[in-house]
Write a protein that holds these residues in place. Structure first.
Motif, PDB file in Angstrom:
ATOM      1  N   PRO A 639      33.254 -36.586 -35.655  1.00 10.99           N
ATOM      2  CA  PRO A 639      34.134 -35.577 -35.043  1.00 10.99           C
ATOM      3  C   PRO A 639      34.879 -36.148 -33.839  1.00 10.99           C
ATOM      4  N   ASN A 640      35.938 -35.478 -33.479  1.00 12.04           N
ATOM      5  CA  ASN A 640      36.729 -35.887 -32.315  1.00 12.04           C
ATOM      6  C   ASN A 640      36.118 -35.297 -31.045  1.00 12.04           C
ATOM      7  N   ARG A 641      34.870 -35.651 -30.798  1.00  9.16           N
ATOM      8  CA  ARG A 641      34.154 -35.176 -29.610  1.00  9.16           C
ATOM      9  C   ARG A 641      33.339 -36.335 -29.041  1.00  9.16           C
ATOM     10  N   ASP A 642      32.836 -36.142 -27.805  1.00  6.68           N
ATOM     11  CA  ASP A 642      32.010 -37.178 -27.183  1.00  6.68           C
ATOM     12  C   ASP A 642      30.569 -37.110 -27.644  1.00  6.68           C
ATOM     13  N   ASP A 643      30.101 -35.955 -28.181  1.00  2.00           N
ATOM     14  CA  ASP A 643      28.747 -35.850 -28.706  1.00  2.00           C
ATOM     15  C   ASP A 643      28.719 -34.768 -29.777  1.00  2.00           C
ATOM     16  N   TRP A 644      27.821 -34.909 -30.721  1.00  2.00           N
ATOM     17  CA  TRP A 644      27.685 -33.945 -31.805  1.00  2.00           C
ATOM     18  C   TRP A 644      26.287 -34.056 -32.414  1.00  2.00           C
ATOM     19  N   GLU A 645      25.834 -32.967 -33.070  1.00  2.74           N
ATOM     20  CA  GLU A 645      24.532 -32.952 -33.720  1.00  2.74           C
ATOM     21  C   GLU A 645      24.659 -33.508 -35.139  1.00  2.74           C
ATOM     22  N   VAL A 646      23.588 -34.243 -35.552  1.00  2.00           N
ATOM     23  CA  VAL A 646      23.576 -34.805 -36.907  1.00  2.00           C
ATOM     24  C   VAL A 646      22.425 -34.235 -37.740  1.00  2.00           C
ATOM     25  N   VAL A 647      21.584 -33.400 -37.140  1.00  2.00           N
ATOM     26  CA  VAL A 647      20.497 -32.786 -37.896  1.00  2.00           C
ATOM     27  C   VAL A 647      20.102 -31.485 -37.202  1.00  2.00           C
ATOM     28  N   ARG A 648      19.742 -30.476 -38.024  1.00  2.00           N
ATOM     29  CA  ARG A 648      19.232 -29.225 -37.467  1.00  2.00           C
ATOM     30  C   ARG A 648      17.711 -29.319 -37.455  1.00  2.00           C
ATOM     31  N   LEU A 649      17.133 -29.316 -36.224  1.00  2.05           N
ATOM     32  CA  LEU A 649      15.697 -29.504 -36.059  1.00  2.05           C
ATOM     33  C   LEU A 649      14.983 -28.164 -36.011  1.00  2.05           C
ATOM     34  N   GLY A 650      13.750 -28.178 -36.521  1.00  2.00           N
ATOM     35  CA  GLY A 650      12.906 -27.008 -36.400  1.00  2.00           C
ATOM     36  C   GLY A 650      12.316 -26.901 -35.012  1.00  2.00           C
ATOM     37  N   ASP A 651      11.660 -25.776 -34.741  1.00  2.00           N
ATOM     38  CA  ASP A 651      11.054 -25.568 -33.425  1.00  2.00           C
ATOM     39  C   ASP A 651      10.001 -26.639 -33.156  1.00  2.00           C
ATOM     40  N   GLY A 652      10.094 -27.302 -32.004  1.00  2.00           N
ATOM     41  CA  GLY A 652       9.117 -28.309 -31.613  1.00  2.00           C
ATOM     42  C   GLY A 652       9.294 -29.648 -32.286  1.00  2.00           C
ATOM     43  N   ASP A 653      10.252 -29.770 -33.195  1.00  2.00           N
ATOM     44  CA  ASP A 653      10.461 -31.032 -33.896  1.00  2.00           C
ATOM     45  C   ASP A 653      11.431 -31.903 -33.100  1.00  2.00           C
ATOM     46  N   GLU A 654      11.384 -33.221 -33.350  1.00  2.00           N
ATOM     47  CA  GLU A 654      12.309 -34.148 -32.732  1.00  2.00           C
ATOM     48  C   GLU A 654      12.482 -35.362 -33.630  1.00  2.00           C
ATOM     49  N   VAL A 655      13.585 -36.070 -33.430  1.00  2.00           N
ATOM     50  CA  VAL A 655      13.856 -37.269 -34.217  1.00  2.00           C
ATOM     51  C   VAL A 655      13.013 -38.419 -33.679  1.00  2.00           C
ATOM     52  N   VAL A 656      12.359 -39.168 -34.577  1.00  2.00           N
ATOM     53  CA  VAL A 656      11.566 -40.331 -34.162  1.00  2.00           C
ATOM     54  C   VAL A 656      12.223 -41.632 -34.587  1.00  2.00           C
ATOM     55  N   GLY A 657      13.202 -41.575 -35.491  1.00  2.00           N
ATOM     56  CA  GLY A 657      13.873 -42.790 -35.912  1.00  2.00           C
ATOM     57  C   GLY A 657      15.148 -42.483 -36.650  1.00  2.00           C
ATOM     58  N   ALA A 658      16.111 -43.384 -36.526  1.00  2.00           N
ATOM     59  CA  ALA A 658      17.385 -43.240 -37.233  1.00  2.00           C
ATOM     60  C   ALA A 658      17.882 -44.628 -37.584  1.00  2.00           C
ATOM     61  N   VAL A 659      18.421 -44.774 -38.773  1.00  2.00           N
ATOM     62  CA  VAL A 659      18.882 -46.070 -39.256  1.00  2.00           C
ATOM     63  C   VAL A 659      20.231 -45.873 -39.922  1.00  2.00           C
ATOM     64  N   GLU A 660      21.195 -46.757 -39.605  1.00  2.00           N
ATOM     65  CA  GLU A 660      22.472 -46.743 -40.295  1.00  2.00           C
ATOM     66  C   GLU A 660      22.327 -47.559 -41.578  1.00  2.00           C
ATOM     67  N   LEU A 661      22.483 -46.890 -42.711  1.00  2.00           N
ATOM     68  CA  LEU A 661      22.309 -47.548 -44.004  1.00  2.00           C
ATOM     69  C   LEU A 661      23.515 -48.421 -44.331  1.00  2.00           C
ATOM     70  N   ARG A 662      23.238 -49.496 -45.076  1.00  2.00           N
ATOM     71  CA  ARG A 662      24.308 -50.405 -45.467  1.00  2.00           C
ATOM     72  C   ARG A 662      24.858 -50.055 -46.848  1.00  2.00           C
ATOM     73  N   THR A 663      23.954 -49.834 -47.781  1.00  2.00           N
ATOM     74  CA  THR A 663      24.363 -49.601 -49.176  1.00  2.00           C
ATOM     75  C   THR A 663      23.924 -48.258 -49.723  1.00  2.00           C
ATOM     76  N   GLY A 664      22.963 -47.628 -49.117  1.00  5.87           N
ATOM     77  CA  GLY A 664      22.385 -46.402 -49.655  1.00  5.87           C
ATOM     78  C   GLY A 664      21.243 -46.666 -50.634  1.00  5.87           C
ATOM     79  N   GLU A 665      20.963 -47.954 -50.887  1.00  7.10           N
ATOM     80  CA  GLU A 665      19.881 -48.320 -51.805  1.00  7.10           C
ATOM     81  C   GLU A 665      18.667 -48.858 -51.057  1.00  7.10           C
TER      82      GLU A 665
END
Length: 842
Positions: A639-665
Motif C-alpha cells: 500500500p501507499n502508506r508508511d505502515d500496514w497490517e499483513v495478518v489479523r491476529l487473535g486475542d493474545g496472539d503475536e507473530v513469532v516469525g516471517a519469511v519472504e518466500l522466493r518461489t512459493g515451493e
C-alpha cells in the motif's frame, strides 16, 4: 566661475565678494582632503605598522598607566582622553580602532586587553560605556623606552600638547598584525604573520643584509592568520612578498564525523574575516534556492570550551566529501585574501615587498636603539659627574660643612666650594641642595660601587654607539627576547594546490548500487555493499561475524525501500538511505556502527521487530507464523502508506516469525516450546489478502506455544554433515519458570534433514529431550549452517557441533543466548535469491 561671500557685513561696512574658479577650488580642497586621509588616517607607518589613531590610543594608555598588571578602566575614559588630547575626530572612529586592537580574531597579537563584550566576527561590540580595557603585554613592547628620546614628538592638532610621530615598536606590527585601510586613490591590505617566524627572518637579515627573498621565505613561508584555517596555493604569496601585490585562497578547517544516523561536517576554523553567521546565512540561502543539496541541518555549537564548532549535518545518500567541495565553491568556507602592502615610508606611500618591510622596520629599530643608547649614556654621564663630586666632598666632609657655615650666602658658599674642592657648578649645586642629614648617610663604598657601575654602563653604551656590529647584535638579541615573550605557535596550515585531496571525482549523491540491509540479534540496523557478502567463503564469514549475529538480511539498492515485520503483524516502511553504511572491512553492524531499530521506526508498546522484507510485488509474498500456531501466506501487495497490517491476529496472539518466500515451493518449519518440530510445504497454504487471519499451521498441546517459524529453500544446500551450509536446527532447553535472560540452558544442534516432513496442522516430531529441571525450549532456530549464537551484550556464545540424534539432549552453555543466526546471508530465505560464490561453485 563661482562667487564666495562672507557673513553679511553691517550696513556701515562695504560688502566683500571674492570671485574664484570652481575647478581650482575643487582641486585644492580635494587634494587637502586626500592628503589628510592618506597621511593622517588610512595608511599605516611602515616603521611601527600603526595608523595615527592606533598610535594615539596606545600612547595615551601608556601615559594613563593602564599597564597589564593594573586594573581595567572604562573604554569611554580612554576614548575621551584620546579625543580630547590627540585625535581630532569622532569617538566612534577611536572606539572602533580600540576594539579591533583587542579582538583576537582580528589581530595576530592583540595590543589591548579587553574586558566585556568586544563583539565577534559577526556581531558588533557593546557600547564603550559598557566595556573596559587596558594595555596588553604586546603594547608594552610597542611603547617601551618612548620617554628616552627614542622617537620624535610633534605638536597635536591644537599645538597645546605633543604626540609621537612613531612609536619605538619593538614588535614588527605591520608584518605580524597586518593592516587594512582605504585612502583616496589607494588602499592597503596586509596579511598577519607569525611573530616567531618574522623575528627569525629579521635576525637572519641582520646577520646577512644581502639575503634574498628565497632565504627569507625559509623563515616566513606564508601568512599566519589569527583564525587559523588553511591557505591553499603559495604562488600568490610569493608574488606578494616580491612585489607587494598578490592573493591567496583561505579555507576553513573541517573534519567529517559520524553523528548518530548521519554524517556531519564539523568546522573548527574559518577563513580570516569570516564569521559563522555569514556562513550559515549563505548556506541557508543556497538550500532554499535549491542550489545546494544534501544538507539536513546546520548548528552553531560554538562555546568558550570548544571554541568554534559549526556542525553541518549531511543527508543520508550524499557523500560528505563531495558536499564539502561544493561548500568550498559556493560559501565563505573558502575565501580569498588580496595583499596590497601599501605603507608610509619617509612620509610617502609605497608598495612594499616582504624584504622592504623588514628592512624599514630594522632601520627604525637601529635608530631607536641608537637614540636610546645615547640618551642613557647622557643620563649615566650626568649621574657619574654627580657621584664624582660627592666622593670628593666625602673625603673631607667636615671642611665642606665648615666652608658652607662660614659663607655669607649660598652664592658665596657655591663659589668657595668650587674653588676649594675643584668642583663644577652642577656638582656644587647638587651638594648644596642636598639636606645635611642625607649627606651624612652616604656610604663611600656604595658611591664607589655606583661609580664603577656607571663607568661600565657608559663603556657598554659607547661600544654600541661606536660599533655598528654591536648595535646590530643588540637589536637582534632584543628581537629574540620579544619572540620568547610574545611568540605563539603557527595557527594556519600552508598547503600547495597539488597536495589537495582529489574529491572532484566523488559524486555528490550516493549511487543506487546494490547493497544488503542487515538486522542483528541485538536490534541493530545497517546497510553494506553486495561485494562484502557475495563471494565470501565460510572461513571469511566465520572470521567476520564474531560479535552479535545477523538474524535477517535483504538484498536491495541504496536508494530503495525495505520493510520491517513486527510481532504485531505490521510492516513498517524504511528508507535504505537512512541506514548507516558499514565500512568495507566489516559485515557486522554491531562492530561497525549499526544503529538501534527504534531510531528508524516507531514501535508501539511491547511490539518488537522480527525480520526484514523487500517491498517486491512480483514474488510469492510473505509467510507468517504466530505464537498460537497460525500460518499465513500474504499476497504481495504494498500500500501507499508508511505502515500496514499483513495478518489479523487473535486475542493474545503475536507473530513469532516471517519469511519472504522466493518461489512459493519452500518448506515451512514450526518449533514449539514443548520441543515439537513440524515441517511441511508452503504450497499447501493458500495465499490470502492482508485482512486474512491465516490457517492452522501446527497443532499445539495444551500450554504450548510456537517459539520459532522459518522457511527453507528446496534448491538450497541439503547435503549431510559434510556440507558446512547444510540447514541445522538449534534448540536450547531450560526451565519455563526462570527469569528471562538468567538461565543458560542446554543447547543442541541437529541437521534439519534428520526431521521428517508431515502434513500441515499436525503435531510434528520431538526435536529436543529435556533433562532434569527442564520443561520448555527457551529458544529455537532453524536455518543454513553454520549457526552462530550471541548473548544479550552481543558477545559470541559457542554452540556444540551438530549431532545426529534429533531427539537427543542438549549440552550446557556458558552463558544465556539472546539470538541465533547464520553468517551465510545469501543462503537465508528472504535474501532475494543471491548465492555466495562458494554455494554456486559447490
Amino acid at each position: 566661475m563661482a562667487r564666495r561671500t562672507t557673513t553679511p557685513p553691517p550696513d556701515d561696512i562695504e560688502e566683500h565678494i571674492l570671485d574664484i574658479d570652481v575647478s581650482d577650488e575643487m582641486r585644492t580642497s580635494f587634494l587637502e582632503y586626500a592628503y589628510s586621509v592618506i597621511y593622517s588616517r588610512a595608511l599605516p607607518d611602515a616603521r611601527d605598522g600603526l595608523k595615527p589613531v592606533q598610535r594615539r590610543i596606545l600612547h595615551t594608555m601608556n601615559d594613563m598607566g593602564l599597564r597589564p598588571d593594573r586594573g581595567h578602566v572604562k573604554s569611554a575614559r580612554v576614548v575621551g582622553e584620546v579625543m580630547g588630547r590627540l585625535h581630532p575626530h569622532g569617538d566612534g572612529a577611536i572606539y572602533d580602532a580600540l576594539v579591533r586592537q583587542a579582538q583576537s580574531w582580528s589581530m595576530r597579537l592583540p595590543m589591548i586587553d579587553g574586558h566585556g563584550n568586544f563583539g565577534s566576527p559577526d556581531d558588533p561590540p557593546a557600547a564603550m560605556r559598557y566595556t573596559e580595557c587596558r594595555m596588553a603585554p604586546g603594547a608594552l613592547a610597542m611603547t617601551a623606552s618612548i620617554d628616552e628620546d627614542t622617537v620624535d614628538f610633534r605638536p597635536n592638532y591644537d599645538s597645546r600638547e605633543t604626540e609621537p610621530s612613531v612609536l619605538p615598536a619593538a614588535i614588527p606590527s605591520l608584518v605580524v598584525n597586518g593592516a587594512t585601510g582605504i585612502a583616496v586613490g589607494m588602499a592597503t591590505n596586509c596579511a598577519p604573520h607569525n611573530l616567531g617566524e618574522t623575528v627569525a627572518a629579521l635576525r637572519h637579515l641582520i646577520s646577512d643584509p644581502s639575503a634574498d627573498l628565497e632565504a627569507l621565505m625559509r623563515f616566513v613561508p606564508g601568512p599566519d592568520l589569527p583564525t587559523g584555517g588553511r591557505i591553499i596555493g603559495l604562488d600568490g604569496i610569493r608574488d606578494a612578498y616580491e612585489t607587494g601585490r598578490g592573493s591567496f585562497k583561505m579555507r576553513a578547517t573541517t573534519r567529517i564525523e559520524t553523528m548518530g544516523r548521519r554524517k556531519g561536517i564539523v568546522v573548527t576554523e574559518l577563513p580570516y574575516g569570516v564569521g559563522t553567521e555569514k556562513v550559515m546565512t549563505r548556506i541557508k540561502d543556497l538550500v532554499q534556492a535549491k542550489k545546494l543539496l544534501g544538507i539536513a541541518d546546520i548548528k552553531d555549537l560554538t562555546d568558550r570550551e570548544k571554541g568554534l564548532h559549526l556542525v553541518i549535518e549531511v543527508k543520508n545518500g550524499f557523500h560528505p566529501e563531495a558536499l564539502l567541495e561544493q561548500l568550498f565553491k559556493l560559501t565563505p568556507l573558502e575565501d580569498s585574501f588580496s595583499i596590497n602592502a601599501v605603507a608610509l615610508v619617509d612620509g610617502q606611500p609605497r608598495t612594499l615587498g616582504l624584504k622592504e618591510m623588514l628592512e624599514v622596520f630594522l632601520a627604525h629599530r637601529f635608530d631607536v636603539v641608537r637614540r636610546r643608547s645615547a640618551f642613557r649614556r647622557g643620563k649615566a654621564a650626568d649621574r657619574l659627574h654627580l657621584v664624582d663630586g660627592l666622593l670628593l666632598a666625602l673625603l673631607d666632609i667636615d671642611e665642606v660643612i665648615q666652608v658652607i657655615r662660614t659663607s655669607d650666602d649660598s652664592a658665596a658658599a657655591r663659589d668657595r666650594l668650587m674653588t676649594v674642592f675643584d668642583l663644577s657648578e652642577v656638582q656644587t649645586q647638587y651638594i648644596l641642595d642636598m639636606p645635611l642629614r642625607r649627606l651624612t648617610r652616604f656610604s663611600r663604598l656604595e658611591l664607589e660601587k655606583e661609580q664603577e657601575d656607571l663607568r661600565r654602563t657608559i663603556e657598554e653604551l659607547d661600544a654600541i654607539l661606536g660599533d655598528d656590529a654591536r648595535l646590530r647584535a643588540v637589536v637582534s638579541d632584543e628581537l629574540a627576547e620579544v619572540a620568547r615573550e610574545h611568540g605563539t605557535p603557527r595557527r594556519t596550515v600552508l598547503l600547495e594546490s597539488a597536495n589537495l585531496p582529489a574529491t572532484a571525482a566523488v559524486p555528490l549523491e550516493v549511487a543506487d548500487d546494490p547493497c544488503w540491509v542487515l538486522l542483528s540479534s541485538t536490534g541493530l540496523l545497517a546497510r553494506t555493499r553486495t561485494a562484502e557478502l557475495a563471494g565470501a567463503s565460510e572461513a571469511d564469514d566465520a572470521a567476520r561475524v564474531q560479535h552479535d549475529v545477523v538474524v535477517s538480511a535483504v538484498r536491495t539498492t541504496a536508494r530503495d525501500e525495505v520493510g520491517v515485520v513486527t510481532t504485531a503483524g505490521r510492516v513498517l516502511r524504511l528508507s535504505v538511505l537512512d541506514l548507516p553504511a558499514l565500512p568495507d572491512t566489516a559485515a557486522d553492524p554491531h562492530l561497525a556502527g549499526g544503529h538501534p531499530v527504534a531510531e528508524f521506526v516507531a514501535l508501539e508498546g511491547t511490539e518488537r521487530v522480527l525480520c526484514l522484507t523487500s517491498l517486491r510485488t512480483d514474488g510469492p509474498g510473505l509467510a507468517i507464523g504466530t505464537r498460537d500456531g497460525v500460518v499465513k501466506r500474504v499476497n504481495p501487495e504494498v500500500p501507499n502508506r508508511d505502515d500496514w497490517e499483513v495478518v489479523r491476529l487473535g486475542d493474545g496472539d503475536e507473530v513469532v516469525g516471517a519469511v519472504e518466500l522466493r518461489t512459493g515451493e519452500e518448506e515451512l518449519c514450526f518449533i514449539t516450546s514443548d520441543a515439537q518440530l513440524l515441517r511441511f510445504p508452503a504450497s499447501g497454504v493458500r495465499p490470502q489478502g492482508r485482512a486474512g487471519g491465516g490457517v492452522a499451521g501446527i497443532k499445539l498441546a495444551p500450554g504450548a506455544r510456537v517459539v520459532h517459524f522459518s522457511a527453507f529453500d528446496p534448491d538450497g544446500p541439503s547435503g549431510g554433515a559434510a556440507d558446512p551450509h547444510a540447514p541445522v536446527v538449534v534448540t536450547i532447553g531450560g526451565s519455563s519458570t526462570a527469569l528471562p535472560g538468567t538461565e543458560t540452558g542446554t543447547a543442541k544442534v541437529t541437521l534439519f534433514s534428520e526431521y521428517p516432513g508431515k502434513g500441515r496442522a499436525t503435531g510434528g516430531v520431538r526435536c529436543h529431550r529435556f533433562l532434569k529441571g527442564e520443561d520448555a525450549l527457551l529458544l529455537a532456530w532453524a536455518g543454513p549452517g553454520p549457526a552462530r549464537a550471541s548473548a544479550a551484550s552481543g558477545s559470541p556464545v559457542p554452540l556444540p557441533p551438530a549431532q545426529g540424534r534429533r531427539d537427543g539432549s542438549g549440552t550446557p552453555l556458558a552463558q544465556p543466548v539472546a539470538g541465533i543466526g547464520s553468517p551465510v546471508l545469501a543462503l537465508q530465505p528472504g535474501a532475494n535469491g543471491l548465492r555466495t560464490t562458494s554455494d554456486v561453485e559447490g
